[in-house]
Design an enzyme around this catalytic site. Structure first.
Site, PDB file in Angstrom:
ATOM      1  CB  SER A 193     -30.908  22.744  -9.430  1.00  0.00           C
ATOM      2  OG  SER A 193     -31.545  21.491  -9.427  1.00  0.00           O
ATOM      3  CG  HIS A 204     -34.642  21.049 -13.345  1.00  0.00           C
ATOM      4  ND1 HIS A 204     -35.229  21.374 -12.140  1.00  0.00           N
ATOM      5  CD2 HIS A 204     -33.310  20.955 -13.104  1.00  0.00           C
ATOM      6  CE1 HIS A 204     -34.281  21.482 -11.211  1.00  0.00           C
ATOM      7  NE2 HIS A 204     -33.109  21.226 -11.768  1.00  0.00           N
TER       8      HIS A 204
END
Length: 377
Positions: free
Chosen positions: A151, A268
């Site tokens: 991430s 996400h």
């Protein structure tokens, strides 16, 4: 073999020295990252250089950069004696407008946990850990052939690879974190860490949770796999009501464990759509170069190929699942009998080592965590 043959010079960590004297960004401009004219550059000669010689895989290294959730109060305490670490935090203070080092060392924990703070904190601490690794084991830097970040860790991996400058990438992380925080505050949502039995059907479970939300009158409910961590290890994210349904029905869904994560939103997933435009805009303003080593995208586990690819995938990552398990398979793919590289997790926590252990035990045998709390005298 997936690992590239291009190498980094051992002087890589000193690239941050070119960033330490730029003037305070005008707060009224708001949308502009620090420019080259704002950064004095006495050390530009220390930018990443290509080393043409090919290395055998057992003499190579791979660096893994952690993501949100790995932060803790006290991280970075063991890094301050190394290289330009204090200068890096000084740069961060100017870009962010608050004392990031103090927050990392002293908290308070509730402030460090906020998305707007923990993402920059993890980014800077991870690259500071690279300085420590360079000091204690410079060969690990010299022979590095690949990097991947989870991430927000992907930004640190790209800086390490030479694709982005430290100050500009940090500014992009700041914009990203603020946009994700804002998006997460619009709808009650979150993330659920799930370990399932082999017969668990995660996508079907998410479908049932969305149908439950519809029965409650929630329009356009979101519930989907947000992280693929390891076999039978997932993170599911979405509306709070959907996650409550999954927890309440975990046994019927063949979940061995379903535990909420201490994050502020459904990262996400499509609930982060509002965060994509600010990140897309800031990435158009910063300089992006082809990575000097292989860097793998969370979106599909594949290597970044060019500047446009980097910009596109970093934006897409916000609303796409992190395919970490798939990324590890790509990084460590090799022919039978071929040795594995040394792997270093640079940054707070050991979560990436734990996932590597579950995905590839042979690769894990050459894993080392670079401690961000203590240092060797």
């Amino acid at each position: 073999m997936s690992l590239g043959s291009r190498q980094l010079s051992g002087s890589f960590p000193r690239l941050c020295r070119r960033l330490i004297h730029f003037t305070q960004r005008d707060r009224n401009s708001g949308s502009q990252p620090p420019s080259e004219s704002q950064i004095s550059s006495p050390d530009k000669e220390f930018l990443i250089e290509k080393m043409r010689d090919k290395k055998k895989p057992y003499n190579c290294s791979v660096l893994l950069f952690p993501g949100q959730g790995s932060q803790f109060v006290g991280m970075g305490r063991g890094l301050l004696k190394y290289g330009t670490v204090k200068d890096m935090f000084a740069v961060a203070h100017k870009i962010l407008g608050y004392d990031l080092l103090s927050m990392c060392l002293n908290g308070p924990a509730e402030e460090l946990m906020k998305t707007v703070h923990c993402q920059p904190a993890i980014f800077v601490t991870s690259l500071a850990a690279v300085e420590k690794l360079n000091h204690e084991n410079p060969r690990a830097i010299e022979t590095c052939v690949a990097a991947a970040g989870f991430s927000v860790g992907e930004f640190a991996a790209l800086v390490f690879s030479g694709a982005m400058d430290f100050a500009e990438a940090l500014y992009a992380v700041k914009v990203r974190a603020e946009a994700m925080q804002k998006a997460s505050e619009l709808i009650p949502s979150g993330m659920l860490s799930v370990i399932g039995r082999p017969q668990a059907k995660y996508n079907y479970a998410c479908l049932q949770a969305r149908e439950h939300c519809l029965s409650l009158g929630i329009q356009h409910p979101v519930c989907s796999v947000a992280n693929y961590l390891f076999p039978d290890g997932r993170v599911i994210a979405g509306h709070r009501e959907a996650l409550d349904f999954l927890q309440q029905n975990s046994r019927q869904l063949n979940f061995l464990r379903a535990r909420p994560l201490p994050v502020s939103g459904a990262f996400h997933t499509q609930l982060m759509e509002l965060a994509t435009e600010p990140l897309r805009d800031v990435l158009q303003q910063v300089e992006v170069r082809p990575p000097e080593i292989s860097v793998y995208s969370n979106v599909d586990g594949k290597r970044y190929m060019h500047e446009g690819h980097v910009r596109k995938q970093l934006v897409k990552q916000l609303v796409s699942p992190v395919k970490w398990e798939q990324t590890l398979h790509e990084v460590y793919e090799r022919t039978q009998g071929q040795s594995f590289p040394h792997t270093y997790e640079v940054g707070p926590g050991k979560q990436l080592g734990a996932t590597l252990q579950k995905c590839n035990m042979k690769a894990y045998k050459s894993y080392t965590h670079v401690d961000v709390i203590t240092h060797e005298d």
